[in-house]
Every structure is written in C-alpha cells, then in structure tokens.
Enzyme design. Structure first.
Site, PDB file in Angstrom:
ATOM      1  N   ASP A  42     -46.568 -93.294   0.506  1.00 51.85           N
ATOM      2  CA  ASP A  42     -47.738 -94.065   0.914  1.00 51.85           C
ATOM      3  C   ASP A  42     -47.746 -94.115   2.445  1.00 51.85           C
ATOM      4  O   ASP A  42     -46.856 -93.589   3.108  1.00 51.85           O
ATOM      5  CB  ASP A  42     -47.722 -95.446   0.278  1.00 51.85           C
ATOM      6  CG  ASP A  42     -46.544 -96.264   0.730  1.00 51.85           C
ATOM      7  OD1 ASP A  42     -45.792 -95.810   1.605  1.00 51.85           O
ATOM      8  OD2 ASP A  42     -46.352 -97.371   0.204  1.00 51.85           O
TER       9      ASP A  42
ATOM     10  N   TYR B 285     -50.017-100.875   2.889  1.00 49.03           N
ATOM     11  CA  TYR B 285     -49.853-102.006   1.973  1.00 49.03           C
ATOM     12  C   TYR B 285     -48.650-102.864   2.343  1.00 49.03           C
ATOM     13  O   TYR B 285     -48.726-104.101   2.317  1.00 49.03           O
ATOM     14  CB  TYR B 285     -49.729-101.498   0.529  1.00 49.03           C
ATOM     15  CG  TYR B 285     -49.571-102.617  -0.455  1.00 49.03           C
ATOM     16  CD1 TYR B 285     -50.646-103.467  -0.738  1.00 49.03           C
ATOM     17  CD2 TYR B 285     -48.356-102.866  -1.085  1.00 49.03           C
ATOM     18  CE1 TYR B 285     -50.497-104.526  -1.625  1.00 49.03           C
ATOM     19  CE2 TYR B 285     -48.202-103.922  -1.966  1.00 49.03           C
ATOM     20  CZ  TYR B 285     -49.275-104.739  -2.240  1.00 49.03           C
ATOM     21  OH  TYR B 285     -49.131-105.791  -3.107  1.00 49.03           O
TER      22      TYR B 285
ATOM     23  N   CYS C 215     -35.396 -96.347 -30.110  1.00 48.50           N
ATOM     24  CA  CYS C 215     -35.610 -95.914 -28.729  1.00 48.50           C
ATOM     25  C   CYS C 215     -34.629 -94.787 -28.397  1.00 48.50           C
ATOM     26  O   CYS C 215     -33.457 -94.850 -28.746  1.00 48.50           O
ATOM     27  CB  CYS C 215     -35.420 -97.093 -27.776  1.00 48.50           C
ATOM     28  SG  CYS C 215     -35.460 -96.605 -26.036  1.00 48.50           S
TER      29      CYS C 215
ATOM     30  N   CYS D  18     -33.695 -93.757 -25.346  1.00 46.28           N
ATOM     31  CA  CYS D  18     -33.121 -93.804 -23.999  1.00 46.28           C
ATOM     32  C   CYS D  18     -31.593 -93.859 -24.070  1.00 46.28           C
ATOM     33  O   CYS D  18     -31.021 -94.242 -25.088  1.00 46.28           O
ATOM     34  CB  CYS D  18     -33.673 -94.983 -23.190  1.00 46.28           C
ATOM     35  SG  CYS D  18     -32.845 -96.557 -23.488  1.00 46.28           S
TER      36      CYS D  18
ATOM     37  N   CYS E  59     -30.176 -97.403 -25.141  1.00 42.12           N
ATOM     38  CA  CYS E  59     -30.267 -97.756 -26.559  1.00 42.12           C
ATOM     39  C   CYS E  59     -29.456 -96.807 -27.435  1.00 42.12           C
ATOM     40  O   CYS E  59     -28.981 -97.199 -28.498  1.00 42.12           O
ATOM     41  CB  CYS E  59     -31.730 -97.798 -27.003  1.00 42.12           C
ATOM     42  SG  CYS E  59     -32.630 -99.210 -26.304  1.00 42.12           S
TER      43      CYS E  59
ATOM     44  N   HIS F 208     -33.883 -97.945 -19.422  1.00 45.90           N
ATOM     45  CA  HIS F 208     -34.699 -98.223 -20.604  1.00 45.90           C
ATOM     46  C   HIS F 208     -36.178 -98.343 -20.242  1.00 45.90           C
ATOM     47  O   HIS F 208     -37.042 -97.741 -20.892  1.00 45.90           O
ATOM     48  CB  HIS F 208     -34.234 -99.504 -21.306  1.00 45.90           C
ATOM     49  CG  HIS F 208     -35.140 -99.894 -22.431  1.00 45.90           C
ATOM     50  ND1 HIS F 208     -35.028 -99.358 -23.694  1.00 45.90           N
ATOM     51  CD2 HIS F 208     -36.218-100.711 -22.466  1.00 45.90           C
ATOM     52  CE1 HIS F 208     -35.988 -99.834 -24.462  1.00 45.90           C
ATOM     53  NE2 HIS F 208     -36.725-100.661 -23.745  1.00 45.90           N
TER      54      HIS F 208
END
Lengths: 388, 388
Positions: A91, A95, A302, A304, A307, A333
């Site tokens: 960016d 911001y 899940c 991941c 998990c 996760h």
C-alpha cells in the site's frame, strides 16, 4: 496483460479471474494476508505456501519507518528480504498515516506526520510513495490517498477526495518501472455522489486496477455494502477491483457478490492471536472452557496443520499459558479457513453456483454481532491512533 | 536394557552411548530442550524433528497446574497431547516448587506450596510425583528432590540431602509402570563430602540413571565443575549421568569432559527470545546495530533453517519490531547450534579425538563473561521466585 477476467456469474456480479504478475499468477477472488512489517505475524513463508496463500500485502508506512526502505533495497528488494517469491502488493502508507501516525498536517503537496514509534517527523508526497514502492519492488503498488474518518462531513470528505484524485495523477506520472502495476483508490466516504465522482474521475485516468478505500472503518455494514455497489457499477469490467481493509468471512462473501476481486485485512491474523478462530458456523474463542478437555480438533474436518495435528484441548492449553505456539497455530487455522473460503467461492463462480454457495454460507454462518463488531472496530481504531 | 555405553575416551572421561526408550533411542551425550508447558517455546514438533532433536523435557510442576495432569491423561498422555512421538523426560516438579512457587512448607512427608499462577495451595509427595509422571507417560521420570539454595549452610544442605534420599526410596517403591525408567538426583550442594554421601547412598538403591541436581543455580563455575567431578567418580559406569539445568555450550563441553551424558536447560531457547544467538565464536545479540544491514546469514555456514533462508538484516528487523517470527527463527538457530555441538562432541568421542575437539572449541569460543553470567542468572532466579 495483468488481469484476466475468466467468468462472471450469470445471476449476479461475482467474478472469477486471474492477476498476472512477474512473480506468478493469482486466482481471484483473492484474500491478501497482511504482513505489515515484512512478516505475516508468527508465520514463515513456507507455512503461507503450505496453506496455499498466493499473494501477501506489506505496509510501506511500517517498512519506511523500520527498517527503512533503503535497507530493503540494499538487501535486494522486499521479496528477497522476506524470502517470499510469490506476488506482493504494497500500500502507499496513506491509510497508516491517517490512522496510526500523530500530528498530521495535510497539504496539496503531501502529508507531514510523526512516526508512531519514535515521534520523528516525516513528509510523504505522492511521488515519494511511488519511489518507495518501486524500491521495495512490489508487484502491485497503490496510490497515496487521503482517508477521512467515517463520520466526517461531506465537505471534508469531498476535499479529501479531490486531493486523492490529484495525488493519483501525480503517482501515475511518477511511476518509472514498467514491471509493476499501480492501482488507484476510490474515495468519497459514505456519500454516493462522491463515490460516483471519484470512480468516474479515476477510471478516466486509466489505472491497472481500482481499489475502494475509506470503507470498513467503523461505519455500519449496510452502508459499506451500499457504497461498494455504488462504486463497482462505475468501474471497468476488465480491471481488478480491490476492497481494502475487509477480511471477515461474511464481508468477503458479500463483497464478491457485489463484484469485488481482491480483499485484504489484518483481521483473520489479529483475531487469531486473541484466540478467535473461524468455523463454517462462525467465530469461536479457543480460550473458552468448553475446549479445555476436547480430545478432537477444534474444527472437525478442517484440513489445516493445526486441526490435523493437535486437539482443541492442546490449543486451549497453549492460549491459557500465553504460549507463542498458540498464536502460530491459530493464525495457520484462520488463514487456511479464509483460503478455503476463497477457493470455494471461486469454484462456485466457475461452475455457476455462486448464489447457492452464498445461500448455504449464510444458512450456517453466524457472524459476530453487529454492535459488538462496531464497538470492537472503533475501540481498535482508537487504540491505534493513540499509539498503543 | 535402557542405556548402552558405546565408548569412553581413552584420555579422559567423555563417553558416547545410547538411551533406549519405548519411543526410540537417543544418542548420548544429548541435550534436552525444555518444553515446560508441553511446548518447546515457539516451535512445532515438526521443527524440532527437522533440527534433529531426539528427546525433550517437560515440567511436571507446570503441567500439574495447567492444564492439570488428569486432562493430559484423558487426552491420551503427554506424547499425544503435544504431538511428539520421540522420547520425553519429565522432572518431578521439585526444582520448580523450590524456585517458582511461594509459601513452601517442607516436611518429611512432602512439600506444601502455593501455585505461582493463582496462589492455590498444593501438597506434593514423592508418591504423588511418580503417580503424576506415570499418568503423563514420560519415558524417563525423575524422583522428587529438595533443592537448597547455592549459599545455604552445610547443615541445611545436609538435611535437604537426607530428605532427598528418603524421598528417592519412596519414589522407587511407588513406581508401578514397567515401561518407564526412574532416575535419582544426587544433591549435596557445594560440599564434596555431602556429594560423596549422596552418590553412594543413591547408587546403593539402584536406579536406571543418576542426575546431578542443585548445580548451576548461581554458584561460581569452578565450583560447579568441581562438584561434577566429585560426584561422577562415584556413579556406576553402566548408567546414564544427567547434569540438570546446564545448557551453555562451554558448560556442556566441560560437562561431557567430566563424564556427563545428558543435559537440559531453558537457556538456549530463553536467550534466543532475547536475541542472543550462538556461534562457534560465542554468543552475539542480533539486536546489535552491526546486523542492521548485513546481507548474508547471521552465522555464515550455519545449516539451520533461519540462516539458510534469511539475512541477518531481516532477523535484526524482526527483533527491532518485536515480531514473533523473530523469536521462532532465533530459537531454531540456537537449538540447531546445540544439536550440532552434541553431534560434533559425540563424533569426536567415537573417533577418539574429543580432547582435541575440546581444545579447538576453546580456541574459538568466547564464553559470556563470568560475572555477567552470574549476575544474569541470579537476577533471573530472583525474578522467577518473585513470581514474574
């Protein structure tokens, strides 16, 4: 060509496409994890790749202050510095200057601000931000924009918008490298007529992509969605559309439904470090006692690493003890969840079933209570601007 | 058989051997990283394996308080809980009770203490600590011992030693499982005659291994080494010897030279999180400005993931920003260094060149200044006992 539109939903605006960059292509819709300080907090590049993350965002403001853009340039650029060989979007710093830094003085020329770290004074211009992003070597750069607060007056928002437009032109003229693309940022706050003006003006200049800025900064959600709709209709079909600062699963789904291709937000990684983990039913906090003796994974089914490897009880234990491994496992996760979400969304668009995906998502997903969400967001924004 | 002595140096006491456990064998001399709360801070089991770590230590005291031994037992034992399928050694909790907990009341029966976390009151007996370690399912268990301070009087140290002996016998009698081994802990402070008594008494009871406790707790280094020598000569050749709480590279080398087979310490991982990284020349802090623009790895030639992947400048940047990834990368580097050290030591013993390895180690390694080391250690011990 740096964007290829592959398919638009027959019954809506959701689109599937592909960003084409010098560091590889990125399927869209895509979510960009935030690596403010050249690191997606707690994770290695290898872990991001194992999840499947195709692109990350880094903050020019943070890197300008620490370690300094010159250092990264000397080290061979941002990709080499952070050992990430896939695409990067930086960016402009706008911001962060307007939300993190202190003592801002904005003029047509640029922004004078004090570092939130050591109070040192800095002056950023549109030309400088392009020069910095060219030195970093990101694949996608953003123009410098002025970001008003969500409750600023029409007059104030209009002034900021006009200045943003002039800055966008200056950024465009300042660009020297041809292997990077520059995206404009539509501003205009919560005023439809300003959003229209901004979209029209910026598209007339011809950018490689268009971001929608100044949303998800504390305004009610129905206004966010309305402003997206007002803006997207005026953006060219053939260019990517990027909704900045949005990262809650439900907001991504609704953004895609309104024609957005790109999202970024620190939310999935930030809430992970607080123990809040995503599931298809909503967000749950692993610190909750209900997990203290749960033998199975936090989210059954899940895929991941967390998990697949550890019980919910173990993850709960790590958070109870404030063990750093807990923050890592939760971050893995949540990014895995968002990445799976983006894949499901894209597949649904490609086989023409996005609106039924959207229905089934809402049938199970219980978003964080709107008032809680707003309170948290405003509290967080306030804590940031007071330098915490 | 749970220990195999393979070779002793012809010109000294250094030995190479092998621990044999239900979760695999462990080459000795070995260093055990500390995973107090069922996690070697910041790392996954996979990362420990990638480094080559063959065994870790977990603290019964910490796990007893959080999440509770019953929880871990229900989750299938400590190996499954922390997803580590290699050997684990658990201590008895004695050392933590005497250094971390508050309001201790020691009687022949056991120790009454208050949790350093919530002030709750607990009573630990020798029988209970064996029962807890059996429930955890560690491969190697330790007896409960009373740990006097390094400057306690001979009378006080003698009383603690005698109690430690009685507790060791009770631990031995309390053991029910046959797939775990129990090590005794020699005490006796800095008094050679007590060390002799303790070693003789405990070896007469016949344990699977012998630890040397109550050292490296703030006493000058020459005393530590003298006490090791006094003790080791009275320990059986055929059993492993474990020097508790020692983990500085120079102390490991000197321990091995005096016949030690096993070491554990939180030092390599703790100092890593402060930015202090090992090299063959000594310990250097990555926060130092000299690293801020260093393009190459922190330690040229180092084969750890951190040095293979990132520049010293990047690691310096992560520490400047207090990024959690920095703590991870530094921990990986230090454990990899210590693991390489242990491999070099073992190879040198096996090919009969240990004393020349020892010479070359000292020719390049500059240990942390003795006074700085003692000050740091005492400060750290003090901060722990005041509950920080």
């Amino acid at each position: 060509m740096d964007f290829r539109l592959i398919q638009t939903c027959p019954d809506g605006k959701a689109r599937a496409g592909e960003l084409i960059t010098p560091h590889g292509s990125v399927p869209t819709p895509v979510f960009l994890p935030v690596g403010s300080q050249a690191t997606v907090k707690t994770l290695t590049p290898g872990e991001l790749k194992e999840i499947g993350i195709p692109i990350v965002l880094a903050n020019t403001y943070h890197l300008y202050l620490r370690p300094g853009i010159g250092v990264i340039e000397k080290m061979g650029g941002l990709h080499k510095f952070m050992a990430w060989d896939r695409p990067i979007l930086t960016d402009s710093g706008g911001y962060q200057i307007f939300s993190l830094a202190a003592l801002r003085r904005v003029s047509d020329d640029g922004v004078l601000f004090r570092s939130h770290i050591d109070g040192s004074e800095h002056f950023i211009t549109p030309e400088l931000t392009v020069q910095l992003q060219e030195a970093l070597g990101a694949d996608i750069m953003m123009v410098l924009d002025e970001c008003p607060a969500y409750d600023d007056s029409l007059e104030k928002v209009q002034m900021a918008m006009t200045r943003t437009h002039k800055w966008a032109e200056r950024c465009q003229r300042a660009q020297k490298r041809s292997d990077q693309v520059l995206y404009a940022i539509v501003q205009g706050g919560v005023f439809p007529e300003l959003r229209h003006q901004s979209a029209k003006y910026l598209t007339s200049l011809g950018f490689a992509g268009y971001a929608i800025g100044g949303l998800s900064i504390g305004e009610p959600k129905e206004i966010t969605l309305a402003m997206i709709e007002e803006t997207v209709t005026l953006l060219p079909e053939t260019k990517p559309r990027y909704l900045m600062g949005v990262g809650a699963p439900e907001d991504i789904v609704e953004g895609v439904a309104r024609g957005i291709d790109m999202f970024d937000s620190a939310l999935p990684t930030r809430v992970a470090r607080n123990g809040a983990l995503f599931t298809w039913q909503g967000r749950y906090n692993i610190r909750n006692a209900v997990y203290s003796q749960m033998d199975g994974p936090f989210a059954p089914g899940c895929d991941c690493y967390t998990c697949r490897t550890f019980s919910a009880a173990y993850l709960h234990h790590l958070f109870s003890c404030d063990e750093l491994l807990g923050y890592r496992l939760a971050t893995i996760h949540n990014l895995n969840f968002i990445h799976n979400l983006m894949q499901k969304i894209r597949n649904a668009i490609l086989d023409g079933s996005f609106s039924s995906f959207q229905d089934s998502f809402w049938a199970s997903y219980q978003p964080t209570n709107e008032q809680t969400r707003l309170d948290q967001k405003r509290k967080w924004l306030k804590s940031r601007s007071s330098g915490q």
